[in-house]
Every structure is written in structure tokens, then in C-alpha cells.
Design an enzyme around this catalytic site. Structure first.
Site, PDB file in Angstrom:
ATOM      1  N   SER A 158       0.843  -1.187   0.000  1.00  0.00           N
ATOM      2  CA  SER A 158       0.000   0.000   0.000  1.00  0.00           C
ATOM      3  C   SER A 158       0.885   1.247   0.000  1.00  0.00           C
ATOM      4  O   SER A 158       1.931   1.263  -0.684  1.00  0.00           O
ATOM      5  CB  SER A 158      -0.937  -0.057   1.221  1.00  0.00           C
ATOM      6  N   LYS A 176      -5.595   3.612  -2.015  1.00  0.00           N
ATOM      7  CA  LYS A 176      -4.847   2.896  -0.977  1.00  0.00           C
ATOM      8  C   LYS A 176      -5.650   2.811   0.331  1.00  0.00           C
ATOM      9  O   LYS A 176      -5.501   1.860   1.093  1.00  0.00           O
ATOM     10  CB  LYS A 176      -3.476   3.540  -0.753  1.00  0.00           C
TER      11      LYS A 176
END
Ligand code: HXC
Length: 273
Positions: A158, A176
Site C-alpha cells: 500500500s 490505498k
């Protein structure tokens, strides 16, 4: 491309800790994910890396296989994570040829720098589709295989942008956030069945397209960027690979549902850097 081991693995791990394990990696031909894979293969795993570009994905797979005698690394190009059927075919092939899937790295991502007024709806959707739908599709396609493993683990690559919000990255920040949310739901839903689900959130990592795009590619720019990072340096692919080895190793078996920033505490000063 020959990569010295010290570039992707700290000398603290034991040989063979991933013997008999198989890792399935989306975005596996990219700089960060290929180094995560390299470290796991060096320590005993076999791997299947997935990418959109056929030649690049096959070449990187071949190169990773050189880190250990007898390593099996399959490169499956032409696979778009936005299409679940592409991923299902890749996961099935991985399981058939390598004997299963124990670990998943969901690393495929789309990124470009753009102000909101320069982002079309389709541009926003494109990044959401690659990052969020692509991650969901990866979970869907690999979960039946993971549930047959004695040590099923997932890591999502991420970012930290969404912890604060980030100018010129509205699309990526939104995506994200959703990836982190998926990670948490998987941890809760599949934790009882032995799966661990965690995010690694790299900060600026040296010699990557991401850092270059953020304007910190040149040495001078990188040095000034590093000064603002509490740990005093830019991250390396080895930092990310080491965190990956830890989370997939037996030492990481009780870590579930967590976000692990690998950024020298940079996000805590995000905006001030
Ligand atoms: C504004 C842009 C744009 C840009 C593309 N678009 N680039 N808009 N600024 N720089 C718009 C297009 O105009 C189009 O909208 C829409 O996005 C889709 O573009 P396509 O080229 O058709 O999409 P596609 O071929 O699917 O490519 C996806 C991509 C591309 C995300 C645009 O960059 C890609 O394939 N990236 C994968 C590799 C990658 O980005 N890796 C970086 C990960 S690094 P319209 O309206 O015109 O149709 C990382 C770490 C963080 O994530 C790094 C920080 C920077």
C-alpha cells in the site's frame, strides 16, 4: 541483471525458511515486488509473478530464478488485475505447476502525479480499478488456494499518502485507503481460518519509479528529501523485502490486520517534508 544479495536481503535470515512454500505476486516485475520475491525465493520459496507486460514479466521471472539452485519461478505476462478471469487462470496455473499457493503479495498498482483538475473521471477510475478492484480480484482468485495451505499469508503493498491525504495523489490516496480497508476485512473474515492479512506501506524507496516521479530521483533532491525523514535516509528495496520476509516467516504468524509503514517514520512528518 545480476543483483548482489546485500541489495535485497539482510544477512540475518536463515537459509531454507521458505522451503516448500509458493508465493504468488501481482506487480511482480516491478522494482519493489520483484525484490520482495527475490528475497523469498533466495530463502527457499518458489514463485509466480504476474504482470501486464509479457516480455518484462518473463525476463524478471527468469532472473529471479537464478538466486537459488533449483528455484522455480514462473512469469505470467499479459495479465491485467482488473480482469478477475485473468487472475483466476494465473492462480490456477501457479497452483498446478508449483503445487499450491501459500503466500500472496498484492502489489500491482497504477500511479501518476496529477492535480484534481487534471484528473478525468476515467483517470481516477483507472487507478481505483487497478489498485482496489485488482486487489479484490487477487484475493478472490487466490483464496481457494490459500485456504489449502498450512500457513496462508497475504501482504498488500500500500502507501502512506492516505494517512494524511496528499496533493496530486487524490486518486492514489483514495485507492490505498480502500486497499487498507480490504486488508482489515480479510483479516477479520479469514483470520479464523488461519489466514494473516497485512499491509506493508513503503515510504519513498530509492531507485524506484515512484520516487523519481515524486521529484526525488536526482541525488541532490534525494539527499534533501532524506534530511526530512526522521530516520535520516531514504528507504531501500531491502527494507521492504526484509519486512516481507518477517511477516511471511513463522515469526510473523500472530501479526494480522495491521498496516506496517516501512518509511523511517516519514509519514509522521508528512507535509512537513
Ligand atoms: C492525468 C492521466 C495520466 C496523467 C494517464 N491518465 N496518465 N491523467 N495525468 N499523468 C489518464 C488517461 O488520460 C486516461 O483518462 C486514464 O488515465 C487511463 O489511462 P490509460 O493510459 O488508458 O490507462 P492504462 O493503459 O490502463 O494505464 C494505467 C496507468 C499507467 C495507471 C495510467 O500509468 C499504468 O499502467 N501504470 C502501471 C504502472 C505504474 O503506474 N506503476 C507505478 C506504481 S508506483 P481519459 O479521461 O483520457 O480516458 C507506486 C508507488 C507510489 O504506486 C509512487 C508515487 C508517485
Amino acid at each position: 541483471m545480476s543483483v548482489p544479495e546485500s541489495k535485497y536481503l539482510s544477512p540475518v535470515w536463515r537459509d531454507g525458511i521458505f522451503n516448500g512454500r509458493v508465493v504468488f505476486v501481482t506487480g511482480g516485475a516491478g522494482t519493489i515486488c520483484s525484490m520482495q520475491t527475490r528475497a523469498l525465493v533466495r530463502l527457499g520459496a518458489n514463485a509466480c509473478i504476474i504482470g501486464r507486460n509479457v516480455e518484462k514479466t518473463e525476463a524478471v521471472a527468469k532472473d529471479i530464478a537464478t538466486v537459488r539452485a533449483g528455484a522455480k519461478v514462473i512469469g505470467i505476462g499479459g495479465c491485467d488485475v482488473r480482469k478477475v478471469e485473468n487472475l483466476q487462470a494465473a492462480a490456477d496455473r501457479c497452483a498446478k505447476e508449483l503445487g499450491g499457493i501459500d503466500y500472496v503479495i498484492a502489489g500491482a498498482a497504477g500511479n501518476f502525479i496529477a492535480p484534481i483538475e487534471g484528473l478525468s473521471s476515467n483517470a481516477f477510475k483507472t487507478v481505483m480499478d487497478i489498485d482496489v478492484l485488482g486487489t479484490f480480484n487477487t484475493i478472490k482468485a487466490t483464496m481457494p488456494h490459500l485456504l489449502r495451505s498450512s500457513s496462508p499469508r497475504i501482504i498488500y503493498v500500500s502507501a502512506t499518502f492516505h494517512y494524511t491525504g496528499m496533493p496530486l495523489q487524490a486518486h492514489v490516496s483514495a485507492a490505498k485507503s480502500a486497499v487498507d480497508s480490504l486488508m482489515a476485512s480479510v483479516a477479520l473474515e479469514y483470520g479464523p481460518r488461519g489466514v494473516t492479512s497485512n499491509v506493508i506501506a513503503p515510504g519513498g524507496i530509492a531507485d524506484t519509479e515512484g520516487l523519481a516521479r515524486l521529484g526525488s530521483g536526482a541525488d541532490a533532491e534525494q539527499a534533501s528529501y532524506a534530511k526530512g525523514i526522521p530516520s535520516g535516509r531514504v528507504g531501500t528495496v531491502r527494507d521492504v523485502a526484509d519486512a516481507t520476509v518477517f511477516l511471511f516467516s513463522d515469526a510473523g504468524s500472530y501479526i494480522n490486520g495491521q498496516q506496517l509503514p516501512v518509511d523511517g517514520a516519514a509519514w509522521r512528518r508528512q507535509g512537513a517534508i
